[in-house]
Scaffold this active site. Structure first.
Site, PDB file in Angstrom:
ATOM      1  N   ASP A 138       0.846  -1.190   0.000  1.00  0.00           N
ATOM      2  CA  ASP A 138       0.000   0.000   0.000  1.00  0.00           C
ATOM      3  C   ASP A 138       0.884   1.243   0.000  1.00  0.00           C
ATOM      4  O   ASP A 138       1.780   1.365   0.837  1.00  0.00           O
ATOM      5  CB  ASP A 138      -0.932   0.000   1.225  1.00  0.00           C
ATOM      6  CG  ASP A 138      -2.080   0.982   1.052  1.00  0.00           C
ATOM      7  OD1 ASP A 138      -2.449   1.301  -0.101  1.00  0.00           O
ATOM      8  OD2 ASP A 138      -2.626   1.428   2.075  1.00  0.00           O
ATOM      9  N   TYR A 140       1.196   5.678  -0.493  1.00  0.00           N
ATOM     10  CA  TYR A 140       0.746   6.871   0.241  1.00  0.00           C
ATOM     11  C   TYR A 140       0.871   8.019  -0.758  1.00  0.00           C
ATOM     12  O   TYR A 140       1.478   9.035  -0.480  1.00  0.00           O
ATOM     13  CB  TYR A 140       1.710   7.040   1.425  1.00  0.00           C
ATOM     14  CG  TYR A 140       1.303   7.940   2.557  1.00  0.00           C
ATOM     15  CD1 TYR A 140       0.061   7.835   3.177  1.00  0.00           C
ATOM     16  CD2 TYR A 140       2.210   8.885   3.056  1.00  0.00           C
ATOM     17  CE1 TYR A 140      -0.252   8.644   4.256  1.00  0.00           C
ATOM     18  CE2 TYR A 140       1.894   9.691   4.133  1.00  0.00           C
ATOM     19  CZ  TYR A 140       0.652   9.568   4.733  1.00  0.00           C
ATOM     20  OH  TYR A 140       0.340  10.358   5.817  1.00  0.00           O
ATOM     21  N   HIS A 145      -3.586  13.987   0.813  1.00  0.00           N
ATOM     22  CA  HIS A 145      -3.844  13.117   1.965  1.00  0.00           C
ATOM     23  C   HIS A 145      -2.654  13.165   2.929  1.00  0.00           C
ATOM     24  O   HIS A 145      -2.820  13.340   4.135  1.00  0.00           O
ATOM     25  CB  HIS A 145      -4.093  11.689   1.485  1.00  0.00           C
ATOM     26  CG  HIS A 145      -4.191  10.679   2.588  1.00  0.00           C
ATOM     27  ND1 HIS A 145      -5.272  10.601   3.439  1.00  0.00           N
ATOM     28  CD2 HIS A 145      -3.331   9.710   2.996  1.00  0.00           C
ATOM     29  CE1 HIS A 145      -5.084   9.615   4.313  1.00  0.00           C
ATOM     30  NE2 HIS A 145      -3.914   9.066   4.062  1.00  0.00           N
ATOM     31  N   ARG A 154       1.517  15.372  13.183  1.00  0.00           N
ATOM     32  CA  ARG A 154       2.718  16.187  13.452  1.00  0.00           C
ATOM     33  C   ARG A 154       2.466  17.610  12.970  1.00  0.00           C
ATOM     34  O   ARG A 154       2.893  17.998  11.883  1.00  0.00           O
ATOM     35  CB  ARG A 154       3.932  15.625  12.677  1.00  0.00           C
ATOM     36  CG  ARG A 154       4.396  14.234  13.055  1.00  0.00           C
ATOM     37  CD  ARG A 154       5.501  13.741  12.115  1.00  0.00           C
ATOM     38  NE  ARG A 154       5.058  13.798  10.729  1.00  0.00           N
ATOM     39  CZ  ARG A 154       4.378  12.825  10.129  1.00  0.00           C
ATOM     40  NH1 ARG A 154       4.098  11.712  10.747  1.00  0.00           N
ATOM     41  NH2 ARG A 154       3.989  12.977   8.872  1.00  0.00           N
ATOM     42  N   GLU A 210     -10.454   4.207   3.728  1.00  0.00           N
ATOM     43  CA  GLU A 210      -9.535   4.941   2.864  1.00  0.00           C
ATOM     44  C   GLU A 210      -9.923   4.658   1.428  1.00  0.00           C
ATOM     45  O   GLU A 210      -9.959   3.504   0.995  1.00  0.00           O
ATOM     46  CB  GLU A 210      -8.079   4.525   3.127  1.00  0.00           C
ATOM     47  CG  GLU A 210      -7.579   4.976   4.496  1.00  0.00           C
ATOM     48  CD  GLU A 210      -6.053   4.907   4.650  1.00  0.00           C
ATOM     49  OE1 GLU A 210      -5.415   4.097   3.948  1.00  0.00           O
ATOM     50  OE2 GLU A 210      -5.523   5.670   5.480  1.00  0.00           O
ATOM     51  N   GLU A 212      -9.214   4.303  -2.137  1.00  0.00           N
ATOM     52  CA  GLU A 212      -7.983   4.046  -2.881  1.00  0.00           C
ATOM     53  C   GLU A 212      -8.264   3.374  -4.222  1.00  0.00           C
ATOM     54  O   GLU A 212      -9.307   2.764  -4.421  1.00  0.00           O
ATOM     55  CB  GLU A 212      -7.043   3.118  -2.073  1.00  0.00           C
ATOM     56  CG  GLU A 212      -6.689   3.663  -0.699  1.00  0.00           C
ATOM     57  CD  GLU A 212      -5.457   2.995  -0.088  1.00  0.00           C
ATOM     58  OE1 GLU A 212      -4.655   2.380  -0.829  1.00  0.00           O
ATOM     59  OE2 GLU A 212      -5.309   3.102   1.147  1.00  0.00           O
ATOM     60  N   ASP A 244      -9.151   0.560   2.138  1.00  0.00           N
ATOM     61  CA  ASP A 244      -8.152   0.177   3.143  1.00  0.00           C
ATOM     62  C   ASP A 244      -8.684   0.629   4.508  1.00  0.00           C
ATOM     63  O   ASP A 244      -8.337   1.688   5.012  1.00  0.00           O
ATOM     64  CB  ASP A 244      -6.820   0.867   2.797  1.00  0.00           C
ATOM     65  CG  ASP A 244      -5.747   0.594   3.836  1.00  0.00           C
ATOM     66  OD1 ASP A 244      -5.867  -0.397   4.573  1.00  0.00           O
ATOM     67  OD2 ASP A 244      -4.796   1.388   3.912  1.00  0.00           O
ATOM     68  N   ARG A 248      -7.734   4.225  13.392  1.00  0.00           N
ATOM     69  CA  ARG A 248      -6.828   5.370  13.560  1.00  0.00           C
ATOM     70  C   ARG A 248      -6.202   5.451  14.953  1.00  0.00           C
ATOM     71  O   ARG A 248      -5.082   5.944  15.097  1.00  0.00           O
ATOM     72  CB  ARG A 248      -7.588   6.671  13.278  1.00  0.00           C
ATOM     73  CG  ARG A 248      -8.156   6.779  11.881  1.00  0.00           C
ATOM     74  CD  ARG A 248      -7.076   6.681  10.827  1.00  0.00           C
ATOM     75  NE  ARG A 248      -7.634   6.895   9.486  1.00  0.00           N
ATOM     76  CZ  ARG A 248      -6.950   6.651   8.373  1.00  0.00           C
ATOM     77  NH1 ARG A 248      -5.707   6.178   8.431  1.00  0.00           N
ATOM     78  NH2 ARG A 248      -7.506   6.866   7.198  1.00  0.00           N
ATOM     79  N   GLN A 251      -3.516   2.920  14.948  1.00  0.00           N
ATOM     80  CA  GLN A 251      -2.448   3.418  14.063  1.00  0.00           C
ATOM     81  C   GLN A 251      -1.584   4.464  14.763  1.00  0.00           C
ATOM     82  O   GLN A 251      -0.354   4.437  14.684  1.00  0.00           O
ATOM     83  CB  GLN A 251      -3.092   4.007  12.806  1.00  0.00           C
ATOM     84  CG  GLN A 251      -2.099   4.436  11.729  1.00  0.00           C
ATOM     85  CD  GLN A 251      -2.803   5.001  10.499  1.00  0.00           C
ATOM     86  OE1 GLN A 251      -4.033   5.016  10.415  1.00  0.00           O
ATOM     87  NE2 GLN A 251      -2.036   5.472   9.533  1.00  0.00           N
ATOM     88  N   LYS A 264      -4.311  -1.829  10.080  1.00  0.00           N
ATOM     89  CA  LYS A 264      -4.689  -1.927   8.675  1.00  0.00           C
ATOM     90  C   LYS A 264      -5.009  -3.343   8.223  1.00  0.00           C
ATOM     91  O   LYS A 264      -5.647  -3.512   7.195  1.00  0.00           O
ATOM     92  CB  LYS A 264      -3.513  -1.437   7.816  1.00  0.00           C
ATOM     93  CG  LYS A 264      -3.091  -0.018   8.090  1.00  0.00           C
ATOM     94  CD  LYS A 264      -3.977   0.928   7.339  1.00  0.00           C
ATOM     95  CE  LYS A 264      -3.389   2.335   7.328  1.00  0.00           C
ATOM     96  NZ  LYS A 264      -4.203   3.188   6.457  1.00  0.00           N
ATOM     97  N   THR A 268      -9.421  -5.516   4.140  1.00  0.00           N
ATOM     98  CA  THR A 268      -9.229  -4.658   2.970  1.00  0.00           C
ATOM     99  C   THR A 268     -10.217  -5.164   1.934  1.00  0.00           C
ATOM    100  O   THR A 268     -10.309  -6.379   1.727  1.00  0.00           O
ATOM    101  CB  THR A 268      -7.790  -4.776   2.414  1.00  0.00           C
ATOM    102  OG1 THR A 268      -6.867  -4.460   3.462  1.00  0.00           O
ATOM    103  CG2 THR A 268      -7.563  -3.839   1.236  1.00  0.00           C
ATOM    104  N   THR A 370      -4.736   6.601   0.089  1.00  0.00           N
ATOM    105  CA  THR A 370      -5.977   7.371   0.090  1.00  0.00           C
ATOM    106  C   THR A 370      -5.912   8.491  -0.938  1.00  0.00           C
ATOM    107  O   THR A 370      -4.971   9.286  -0.937  1.00  0.00           O
ATOM    108  CB  THR A 370      -6.189   8.001   1.479  1.00  0.00           C
ATOM    109  OG1 THR A 370      -6.052   6.967   2.435  1.00  0.00           O
ATOM    110  CG2 THR A 370      -7.563   8.624   1.588  1.00  0.00           C
ATOM    111  N   GLU A 384      -9.626  12.878   7.629  1.00  0.00           N
ATOM    112  CA  GLU A 384      -9.446  14.195   7.029  1.00  0.00           C
ATOM    113  C   GLU A 384     -10.743  15.000   7.042  1.00  0.00           C
ATOM    114  O   GLU A 384     -10.747  16.182   7.374  1.00  0.00           O
ATOM    115  CB  GLU A 384      -8.965  14.036   5.583  1.00  0.00           C
ATOM    116  CG  GLU A 384      -7.603  13.390   5.470  1.00  0.00           C
ATOM    117  CD  GLU A 384      -7.387  12.832   4.068  1.00  0.00           C
ATOM    118  OE1 GLU A 384      -6.972  13.600   3.199  1.00  0.00           O
ATOM    119  OE2 GLU A 384      -7.651  11.628   3.848  1.00  0.00           O
TER     120      GLU A 384
HETATM  121 MN    MN Z   1      -4.020   2.998   2.769  1.00  0.00          MN
END
Ligand code: MN
Length: 440
Positions: A138, A140, A145, A154, A210, A212, A244, A248, A251, A264, A268, A370, A384
């Site tokens: 997977d 990113y 995203h 962060r 997610e 995707e 996906d 959270r 995660q 994750k 899926t 995503t 998001e």
């Molecule tokens: Mn993903």
């Protein structure tokens, strides 16, 4: 890169009437592949091609009787319970079968009467994964995203310095991938409650989706060899929709330093239909990198990429709550974005994945990450859309959501349209969240 040819001709009509209806996902210009059987039967799963609201059974004897040459060899591979052998045959075989099917199914075909018995209505079918997925990676690859999520995790340092140079990815888990219709229990995981100094084991309270694009690898590469960017698309069989599902809270606690793990790999979900890159040929777009961003290293750059490396696939996420179902209300759309806005192209993902000699194999799956667009409404996850759970979404039923509730069903849809061509669709992928129960 695939040329536009007679199979994309917008004037083509099929002798299968539902394929000619405006707005169908599966006109004769599409011809996507799946693995199916009649619902509730003990028939073997085998390959099929979607046409309107029907499935052409690629294992049907009627079809084998009229195909010749490479198309006949491809059909024989498609009669197997997974499409791995067909995928491994490579582009010449995929293209020969597409040409044969396009000719056999068009309005003036002399095979119409003979092939009519080889169809099964989609509403009478059930699907399996189209391939035995050996490995799943997977990525990113949406910078929108990555930036939004990065800000949540962060605030001072949203986008790490490698992002604009390396297509970031992680090795996912193939064993828990299922076809559309997957219902799964809200997973348990280790989470750190707010303000606590030690974690606890609990059902996830921040379950997300997610949005995707899934990419199926066709012909693989030998261990120790590299797939150059210019050849990367010859290794790609086609694309589907991929959810996906993500926990959270799990995660956030587990992702450093090695990335996602149990947040994750509990589920899926993939759409059953795989749309080939050849079918997508009219819907290419230039791949662009903003002038102020670093341009890719030479192994991730090329003329064909710049001209038409991106795919303009429209993507939507829809939510159907248990209350909507009970009240007979339709699902609500949560977002709309396009794969065109992806920071890295499919060809770059393949070229990068093999740059160290890593071998990809027929049936391997890549997730795009995503797909969020440049505006906040185009976000492809609840994380998001709700600003990390701080701004709930209001639904027409009076319900609100920050993350998914038990009974929620998430549906993704995808399609391509462009003036001068016939719209084609990816169909949909749906999955539903069941209440948590400890794994038995
Ligand atoms: Mn993903």
């Amino acid at each position: 890169m695939h040329a536009i040819n007679a199979t994309h001709d917008p004037s083509l009509r099929s002798w299968v009437g539902s394929a000619n209806r405006t707005g169908t996902d599966f006109p004769i210009q599409n011809l996507p592949f799946a693995v199916f059987r009649r619902s509730g039967s003990d028939e073997p799963f085998r390959g099929g091609v979607a046409l309107g609201d029907q499935i052409l059974d690629l294992g049907a004897a009627e079809l084998a009787g009229v195909a010749t040459g490479v198309a006949a060899e491809a059909l024989a591979a498609c009669a197997e319970p997974t499409l791995n052998s067909f995928m491994a045959m490579g582009n010449a075989a995929w293209s020969a079968l597409r040409k044969f099917l396009s000719e056999a199914l068009r309005a003036d075909s002399r095979f119409a009467a003979r092939l009519r018995p080889a169809f099964v209505p989609q509403k009478a079918a059930e699907y399996a994964l189209a391939a035995r997925i050996g490995d799943y990676t997977d990525f990113y690859a949406s910078i929108h995203h990555a930036t939004t999520v990065g800000k949540l995790f962060r605030p001072d340092n949203p986008l790490l310095p490698n992002y604009k140079w390396v297509p970031i990815g992680y090795h996912g888990r193939a064993s828990s991938i299922r076809v559309s219709g997957q219902d799964f229990q809200r997973p348990y995981g280790q989470v750190l409650p707010k303000g606590a100094d030690r974690p606890e084991l609990a059902p996830t309270a921040r379950l997300d989706y997610e949005l995707e694009v899934g990419v199926f690898i066709g012909a693989g590469n030998q261990l120790g060899s590299r797939v150059p960017l210019a050849e990367a698309e010859e290794h790609v069989f086609g694309v589907c929709l991929l959810n996906d599902w993500s926990a959270r809270d799990v995660q956030a606690w587990e992702y450093q330093p090695l990335g996602p793990f149990l947040a994750k790999n509990f589920a899926t979900t993939l759409s059953p239909w795989i749309v080939t890159l050849e079918a997508l040929a009219p819907f290419r777009a230039p791949w662009m990198r903003p002038a102020q961003d670093p341009q890719p290293l030479p192994y991730l750059d090329g003329a064909a990429l710049r001209t038409a490396g991106a795919l303009d696939i429209q993507l939507e996420a829809w939510l159907e709550t248990a209350r909507m179902r009970a009240q007979g209300l339709p699902p609500e759309r949560l977002s709309h974005s396009s794969f065109r806005d992806c920071y890295w192209s499919v060809s770059q993902l393949v070229a990068h994945h093999t740059v160290n000699g890593c071998n990809l194999e027929a049936g391997d799956l890549l997730g795009s990450g995503t797909q969020s667009g440049p505006t906040p409404e185009e976000a492809g996850s609840l994380l998001e859309l709700t600003d990390g759970g701080k701004r709930p979404i209001s639904l027409g039923t009076g319900e609100t959501r920050t993350f998914l509730a038990d009974g929620d069903r998430v549906v993704f849809r995808g399609w391509c349209e462009k003036a001068g061509y016939v719209r084609i669709g990816l169909g949909e992928v749906a999955g539903r969240v069941l209440p948590a129960a400890p794994p038995s």
